[in-house]
Design a protein around this motif. Structure first.
Motif, mmCIF file in Angstrom:
data_model
loop_
_atom_site.group_PDB
_atom_site.id
_atom_site.type_symbol
_atom_site.label_atom_id
_atom_site.label_comp_id
_atom_site.label_asym_id
_atom_site.label_seq_id
_atom_site.Cartn_x
_atom_site.Cartn_y
_atom_site.Cartn_z
ATOM 1 N N THR A 163 0.834 -1.207 0.000
ATOM 2 C CA THR A 163 0.000 0.000 0.000
ATOM 3 C C THR A 163 0.863 1.250 0.000
ATOM 4 O OG1 THR A 163 -1.727 -1.177 1.221
ATOM 5 C CG2 THR A 163 -1.821 1.227 1.242
ATOM 6 N N ARG A 164 1.916 1.227 0.794
ATOM 7 C CA ARG A 164 2.800 2.385 0.849
ATOM 8 C C ARG A 164 3.494 2.621 -0.495
ATOM 9 N NH1 ARG A 164 7.707 2.326 5.054
ATOM 10 N NH2 ARG A 164 8.406 0.780 3.544
ATOM 11 N N ALA A 165 3.908 1.529 -1.148
ATOM 12 C CA ALA A 165 4.544 1.668 -2.457
ATOM 13 C C ALA A 165 3.569 2.253 -3.468
ATOM 14 C CB ALA A 165 5.048 0.308 -2.928
ATOM 15 N N LEU A 166 2.330 1.777 -3.449
ATOM 16 C CA LEU A 166 1.332 2.279 -4.394
ATOM 17 C C LEU A 166 1.010 3.746 -4.115
ATOM 18 C CD1 LEU A 166 -0.398 1.336 -6.769
ATOM 19 C CD2 LEU A 166 -2.226 0.842 -5.140
ATOM 20 N N ALA A 167 0.940 4.120 -2.842
ATOM 21 C CA ALA A 167 0.676 5.515 -2.489
ATOM 22 C C ALA A 167 1.772 6.424 -3.047
ATOM 23 C CB ALA A 167 0.570 5.661 -0.976
ATOM 24 N N LYS A 168 3.018 5.956 -3.004
ATOM 25 C CA LYS A 168 4.123 6.754 -3.544
ATOM 26 C C LYS A 168 3.974 6.928 -5.061
ATOM 27 C CE LYS A 168 7.693 5.826 -0.087
ATOM 28 N NZ LYS A 168 9.060 5.313 0.149
ATOM 29 N N MET A 169 3.571 5.875 -5.748
ATOM 30 C CA MET A 169 3.357 5.990 -7.195
ATOM 31 C C MET A 169 2.280 7.017 -7.501
ATOM 32 S SD MET A 169 3.540 2.393 -9.233
ATOM 33 C CE MET A 169 3.532 3.326 -10.758
ATOM 34 N N HIS A 170 1.179 6.932 -6.782
ATOM 35 C CA HIS A 170 0.069 7.848 -7.034
ATOM 36 C C HIS A 170 0.470 9.286 -6.746
ATOM 37 C CE1 HIS A 170 -3.084 4.380 -6.535
ATOM 38 N NE2 HIS A 170 -2.348 4.279 -7.633
ATOM 39 N N THR A 171 1.303 9.492 -5.739
ATOM 40 C CA THR A 171 1.786 10.834 -5.423
ATOM 41 C C THR A 171 2.588 11.408 -6.587
ATOM 42 O OG1 THR A 171 1.857 10.348 -3.056
ATOM 43 C CG2 THR A 171 3.203 12.183 -3.821
ATOM 44 N N HIS A 176 -0.165 2.147 -11.380
ATOM 45 C CA HIS A 176 0.565 0.907 -11.650
ATOM 46 C C HIS A 176 -0.108 0.124 -12.762
ATOM 47 C CE1 HIS A 176 1.971 -3.250 -11.097
ATOM 48 N NE2 HIS A 176 3.052 -2.724 -10.559
ATOM 49 N N GLY A 177 -1.430 -0.031 -12.685
ATOM 50 C CA GLY A 177 -2.182 -0.677 -13.751
ATOM 51 C C GLY A 177 -2.259 -2.186 -13.677
ATOM 52 N N ASP A 178 -1.468 -2.816 -12.786
ATOM 53 C CA ASP A 178 -1.475 -4.279 -12.723
ATOM 54 C C ASP A 178 -1.118 -4.740 -11.315
ATOM 55 O OD1 ASP A 178 -1.758 -6.868 -13.612
ATOM 56 O OD2 ASP A 178 0.211 -6.980 -14.568
ATOM 57 N N PHE A 250 5.980 -2.910 -14.045
ATOM 58 C CA PHE A 250 5.324 -1.642 -14.372
ATOM 59 C C PHE A 250 4.922 -1.579 -15.840
ATOM 60 C CE2 PHE A 250 7.773 -1.007 -10.626
ATOM 61 C CZ PHE A 250 7.100 -0.066 -9.870
ATOM 62 N N ASP A 251 4.828 -2.748 -16.485
ATOM 63 C CA ASP A 251 4.576 -2.766 -17.925
ATOM 64 C C ASP A 251 3.230 -2.169 -18.311
ATOM 65 O OD1 ASP A 251 7.017 -3.892 -18.252
ATOM 66 O OD2 ASP A 251 6.307 -5.923 -18.641
ATOM 67 N N GLN A 252 2.299 -2.088 -17.371
ATOM 68 C CA GLN A 252 0.997 -1.501 -17.679
ATOM 69 C C GLN A 252 0.783 -0.166 -16.962
ATOM 70 O OE1 GLN A 252 -2.425 -3.918 -18.534
ATOM 71 N NE2 GLN A 252 -1.380 -5.712 -17.698
ATOM 72 N N SER A 253 1.858 0.383 -16.413
ATOM 73 C CA SER A 253 1.719 1.657 -15.712
ATOM 74 C C SER A 253 1.433 2.787 -16.705
ATOM 75 C CB SER A 253 2.979 1.961 -14.910
ATOM 76 O OG SER A 253 4.117 2.048 -15.747
ATOM 77 N N PHE A 254 0.792 3.844 -16.216
ATOM 78 C CA PHE A 254 0.440 4.963 -17.086
ATOM 79 C C PHE A 254 0.260 6.220 -16.241
ATOM 80 C CE2 PHE A 254 -3.412 2.771 -15.790
ATOM 81 C CZ PHE A 254 -4.236 3.794 -15.352
ATOM 82 N N PRO A 255 0.451 7.395 -16.851
ATOM 83 C CA PRO A 255 0.208 8.641 -16.122
ATOM 84 C C PRO A 255 -1.265 8.773 -15.768
ATOM 85 C CG PRO A 255 1.503 9.028 -18.123
ATOM 86 C CD PRO A 255 0.972 7.648 -18.214
ATOM 87 N N ARG A 284 -7.828 4.936 -8.237
ATOM 88 C CA ARG A 284 -8.772 4.184 -7.404
ATOM 89 C C ARG A 284 -9.020 2.783 -7.971
ATOM 90 N NH1 ARG A 284 -10.697 7.950 -3.438
ATOM 91 N NH2 ARG A 284 -9.121 9.593 -3.591
ATOM 92 N N SER A 285 -8.747 2.592 -9.271
ATOM 93 C CA SER A 285 -8.791 1.234 -9.826
ATOM 94 C C SER A 285 -7.633 0.410 -9.280
ATOM 95 C CB SER A 285 -8.719 1.276 -11.357
ATOM 96 O OG SER A 285 -9.725 2.112 -11.903
ATOM 97 N N ASP A 286 -6.476 1.043 -9.137
ATOM 98 C CA ASP A 286 -5.345 0.403 -8.466
ATOM 99 C C ASP A 286 -5.722 -0.007 -7.051
ATOM 100 O OD1 ASP A 286 -3.447 0.454 -10.477
ATOM 101 O OD2 ASP A 286 -2.394 2.230 -9.723
#
Length: 480
Positions: A163-171, A176-178, A250-255, A284-286
């Protein structure tokens, strides 16, 4: 099965004899060894200008095989991910974004970034090869139904770190997408200190099975002579698995500002409902996918999976059983013959609901945990069952006692869990359940994630303060 023509060439399908997957473990689809498919790899092969020598297999997926390789230049171990030729170009372009995404977020080694990358030309085409750090088993492997379960405290710790890693990405304005349990991996402890002989001492030499064809002919240059069983990190009597997890792939990550037009390639059971009906993905889909992963980590099961859930339409049916009717604005959405959302009236039909209800609260409060000493005695006399395999009812080595436990090693009235049927349901009823205190906290968390309206879902940042993560006090302080 009547043979048909393989979509990539003129050879009959299926070409290869299906080997015993129970003994072989999770592996690649053999039929994709052909034009534009997997690259045939043999142990001892050397790639990247004679730099990376293949020593063992780490795993495989739909688009790649992953190998443990020795880097002869820097004298370290690497994970060599060899992508199928058909998707190498697209994965390369996505890997540039994924590398950028991970580099933006990589401050505490919570994210995995590939090192060098190169291409190789083989009998099936040109393949992208990504060089990655070697990590341990995925949370998907360690929390999987009757096969394996992560200890409750460790499931909370791993969930918090993910969760913490995902929060950093969103910031950073990235999705992430996957997010799946297959992309949350445990680390390894000082893996580079081991030699090749140490690897074999710890995990045994690679197990292989010949790849045979129905025609009786040799597989040919486009396929390997044998299939290698992936290395099992739980087979050693010495644990080198870290208690920390890392977010990968991160192959499906996107801005956030540029969500993809097409549906994410995430496994169906992790798709958020808005994505399943054809709307755009978002942070929020993540979070929805993260909620599915958290439930799997703690229970060993996914909340929206089953043999009948194979498409977005199926997913929506089981979500409706769990959450109730979907928003009225979605009721006119059509699904085609394959269960995919469509805007063409001539190709789609309205969703047909499944009967029955399965509230998320019931799912949480029924989570089963390990009994003391892995023994339950209710006084009932139960018939013995035939053991699947030699090691099926043996517990994991003692060195993993604080990490995982094996449900099939639990003795219940002198018998064991062995499959999904009426007798197993009775055995499960004898197993202890998650404590009511923890169940209430976990339900509170998931009930704020599993909602139809993405705007009403918790954000990953908001999730971090939830009390379910902090039940273990000092254990989680080590993560901060």
């Amino acid at each position: 099965m009547s043979p048909r023509q393989h979509e990539d060439d003129d050879s009959p399908w299926p070409r290869f004899v299906l080997v015993d997957l129970v003994d072989l473990g999770d592996t690649e689809d053999f039929e994709r060894y052909g034009p534009r498919g997997f690259h045939p790899v043999h142990l001892g092969d050397v790639y990247g200008d004679e730099r990376y020598r293949v020593v063992h297999k780490l795993g495989a997926g739909g688009f790649s095989t992953v190998w443990l390789a020795c880097d002869g230049t820097e004298h370290r171990w690497v994970a060599l991910k060899i992508v199928i030729a058909e998707h190498s170009t697209s994965v390369y372009s996505k890997s540039q974004l994924s590398r950028h995404a991970a580099l933006q977020c990589a401050g505490d080694e919570e994210f995995v970034v590939e090192h060098p990358h190169f291409t190789l030309d083989g009998p099936n085409g040109r393949h992208l090869c990504l060089v990655l750090p070697v990590l341990g088993p995925s949370t998907s492997q360690l929390s999987a139904g009757f096969s394996s379960r992560i200890r409750p405290w460790l499931s909370r710790r791993a969930s918090y770190q993910a969760t913490r890693a995902l929060a950093k990405m969103h910031t950073q304005g990235l999705c992430h997408g996957d997010v799946t349990t297959a992309n949350i991996l445990f680390g390894l402890l000082d893996f580079d200190r081991y030699t090749e002989s140490d690897i074999y001492r710890l995990f045994g030499k690679p197990e292989m099975t010949l790849l045979e064809t129905y025609s009786g002919e040799r597989p040919g240059p486009g396929a390997p002579s044998y299939i290698v069983k992936p290395l099992d990190f739980l087979s050693s009597k010495e644990s080198i698995i870290s208690k920390d997890v890392r977010l990968i792939d991160f192959d499906q990550s996107f801005p956030v500002s540029s969500p993809p037009e097409r549906m994410l390639g995430t496994p169906v059971e992790f798709l958020a409902p808005e994505v399943a009906v054809g709307l755009k993905a978002s942070p929020r889909s993540d979070v929805w996918a993260l909620g599915c992963s958290i439930f799997r980590l703690r229970s060993g099961e996914s909340p929206f999976s089953g043999y009948e859930v194979t498409s977005p339409a199926d997913l929506m049916k089981i979500i409706i059983q769990t959450l109730g009717d979907m928003p009225s604005s979605w009721e006119d959405i059509l699904f085609d013959y394959d269960g995919q959302p469509t805007k063409e009236p001539t190709k789609g039909e309205p969703l047909e609901k499944w009967e029955g209800k399965r509230p998320i609260k019931d799912l949480v409060f029924k989570i089963r945990d390990q009994p003391e000493n892995s023994v339950v005695d209710t006084g009932s006399v139960r018939p013995e069952h035939q053991v699947w395999g030699e090691d099926e009812n043996k517990p994991y080595p003692q060195c993993f006692s604080d990490t995982v436990w094996k449900p099939t090693a639990t003795e219940i009235d002198n018998t064991y869990l062995y499959g999904y049927d009426d007798e197993t349901d009775a055995l499960l009823e004898a197993m202890p359940k998650i404590s009511e205190n923890e169940a209430a906290l976990l339900y509170d968390l998931l009930s704020k994630i599993f909602v139809y309206d993405p705007q009403k879902r918790l954000s990953a940042r908001e999730m971090l303060s939830h009390p379910w993560f902090h039940m273990d006090g000092l254990l989680l302080k080590e993560c901060t």
